[in-house]
Design a protein around this motif. Structure first.
Motif, PDB file in Angstrom:
ATOM      1  N   UNK A  46       2.460  -2.954   7.002  1.00 30.49           N
ATOM      2  CA  UNK A  46       1.466  -2.196   6.220  1.00 30.49           C
ATOM      3  C   UNK A  46       2.059  -1.642   4.928  1.00 30.49           C
ATOM      4  N   UNK A  47       3.275  -1.118   5.021  1.00 30.52           N
ATOM      5  CA  UNK A  47       3.892  -0.476   3.860  1.00 30.52           C
ATOM      6  C   UNK A  47       4.393  -1.468   2.813  1.00 30.52           C
ATOM      7  N   UNK A  48       4.585  -2.717   3.193  1.00 34.72           N
ATOM      8  CA  UNK A  48       5.187  -3.710   2.292  1.00 34.72           C
ATOM      9  C   UNK A  48       4.182  -4.386   1.372  1.00 34.72           C
ATOM     10  N   UNK A  49       2.935  -3.966   1.423  1.00 39.13           N
ATOM     11  CA  UNK A  49       1.937  -4.532   0.508  1.00 39.13           C
ATOM     12  C   UNK A  49       1.537  -3.459  -0.499  1.00 39.13           C
ATOM     13  N   UNK A  50       1.237  -3.865  -1.729  1.00 39.21           N
ATOM     14  CA  UNK A  50       0.982  -2.882  -2.787  1.00 39.21           C
ATOM     15  C   UNK A  50      -0.455  -2.341  -2.810  1.00 39.21           C
ATOM     16  N   UNK A  51      -1.145  -2.409  -1.693  1.00 38.27           N
ATOM     17  CA  UNK A  51      -2.506  -1.889  -1.626  1.00 38.27           C
ATOM     18  C   UNK A  51      -2.703  -1.203  -0.280  1.00 38.27           C
ATOM     19  N   UNK A  52      -3.726  -0.403  -0.204  1.00 37.13           N
ATOM     20  CA  UNK A  52      -4.042   0.299   1.038  1.00 37.13           C
ATOM     21  C   UNK A  52      -4.574  -0.719   2.042  1.00 37.13           C
ATOM     22  N   UNK A  94       8.141  -9.339   0.320  1.00 39.74           N
ATOM     23  CA  UNK A  94       7.613  -8.188  -0.419  1.00 39.74           C
ATOM     24  C   UNK A  94       8.352  -6.903  -0.044  1.00 39.74           C
ATOM     25  N   UNK A  95       8.927  -6.852   1.134  1.00 41.22           N
ATOM     26  CA  UNK A  95       9.714  -5.681   1.537  1.00 41.22           C
ATOM     27  C   UNK A  95      10.845  -5.441   0.540  1.00 41.22           C
ATOM     28  N   UNK A  96      11.472  -6.508   0.085  1.00 39.90           N
ATOM     29  CA  UNK A  96      12.586  -6.381  -0.850  1.00 39.90           C
ATOM     30  C   UNK A  96      12.129  -5.822  -2.194  1.00 39.90           C
ATOM     31  N   UNK A  97      10.873  -6.088  -2.561  1.00 45.63           N
ATOM     32  CA  UNK A  97      10.337  -5.657  -3.850  1.00 45.63           C
ATOM     33  C   UNK A  97       9.707  -4.270  -3.759  1.00 45.63           C
ATOM     34  N   UNK A  98       8.853  -4.074  -2.757  1.00 43.69           N
ATOM     35  CA  UNK A  98       8.074  -2.837  -2.681  1.00 43.69           C
ATOM     36  C   UNK A  98       8.735  -1.734  -1.853  1.00 43.69           C
ATOM     37  N   UNK A 119      14.545  -9.285   7.057  1.00 40.88           N
ATOM     38  CA  UNK A 119      13.757  -9.972   6.027  1.00 40.88           C
ATOM     39  C   UNK A 119      14.513 -11.173   5.459  1.00 40.88           C
ATOM     40  N   UNK A 120      15.776 -10.990   5.124  1.00 43.22           N
ATOM     41  CA  UNK A 120      16.546 -12.059   4.483  1.00 43.22           C
ATOM     42  C   UNK A 120      16.712 -13.268   5.406  1.00 43.22           C
ATOM     43  N   UNK A 121      16.764 -13.055   6.713  1.00 44.40           N
ATOM     44  CA  UNK A 121      16.872 -14.199   7.638  1.00 44.40           C
ATOM     45  C   UNK A 121      15.645 -15.109   7.543  1.00 44.40           C
TER      46      UNK A 121
END
Length: 155
Positions: A46-52, A94-98, A119-121
């Motif tokens: 949920x937290x890794x996306x840039x929208x609600x 997206x976790x790496x970015x956001x 994530x990297x795996x």
């Protein structure tokens, strides 16, 4: 005891099947955990996306993963799966970015946290899926592969 050449021939013959079945199984398993709301990564998704995100978002991602997994398990028309698979896999980064604070220790991209390693795996899963979706399998389909694998086990 089979010779090394014979063993390599068997691995070569059944390696694609093993890769496809393992990737499909991982996708179905992880997707089922998300769909049933039993996953420890729900908040991360949920937290890794840039929208609600709505309450059903993680379950929907899980259902998508189950579909991708079943498609891999079927072994049919995998080139058609490529856009869906690639979109899903790239979204996992997206976790790496956001959420860089969740992925990296001390804001250092070389010092991954446990979440960052998780994530990297996905680079390995991405490579495996891209290979499977773009590889033309010379066999006559999954039924033929399964019969061949069973015959190999009898040897």
């Amino acid at each position: 005891m089979p010779s090394p050449t014979s063993a390599l021939r068997q691995l070569n013959r059944h390696g694609l099947l093993a890769l496809r079945l393992s990737l499909g199984t991982v996708y179905v398993w992880f997707g089922a955990l998300k769909a049933a709301d039993c996953t420890p990564v729900g908040k991360l998704v949920r937290d890794a996306v840039p929208f609600t995100t709505p309450a059903w978002f993680v379950s929907a991602v899980g259902i998508l993963e189950i579909v991708v997994g079943l498609w891999f398990l079927s072994g049919r028309r995998l080139k058609w799966l490529l856009p869906l698979f690639a979109a899903h896999m790239f979204s996992t980064f997206s976790v790496l970015v956001f959420l860089p604070g969740t992925a990296f220790q001390h804001a250092n991209p070389w010092e991954l946290t446990m979440t960052g390693e998780f994530v990297v795996k996905n680079l390995v899963l991405l490579s495996a899926g891209l290979f499977l979706c773009s590889h033309r399998d010379p066999s006559r389909g999954p039924e033929h592969e399964m019969r061949a694998a069973v015959r190999a086990l009898r040897v």
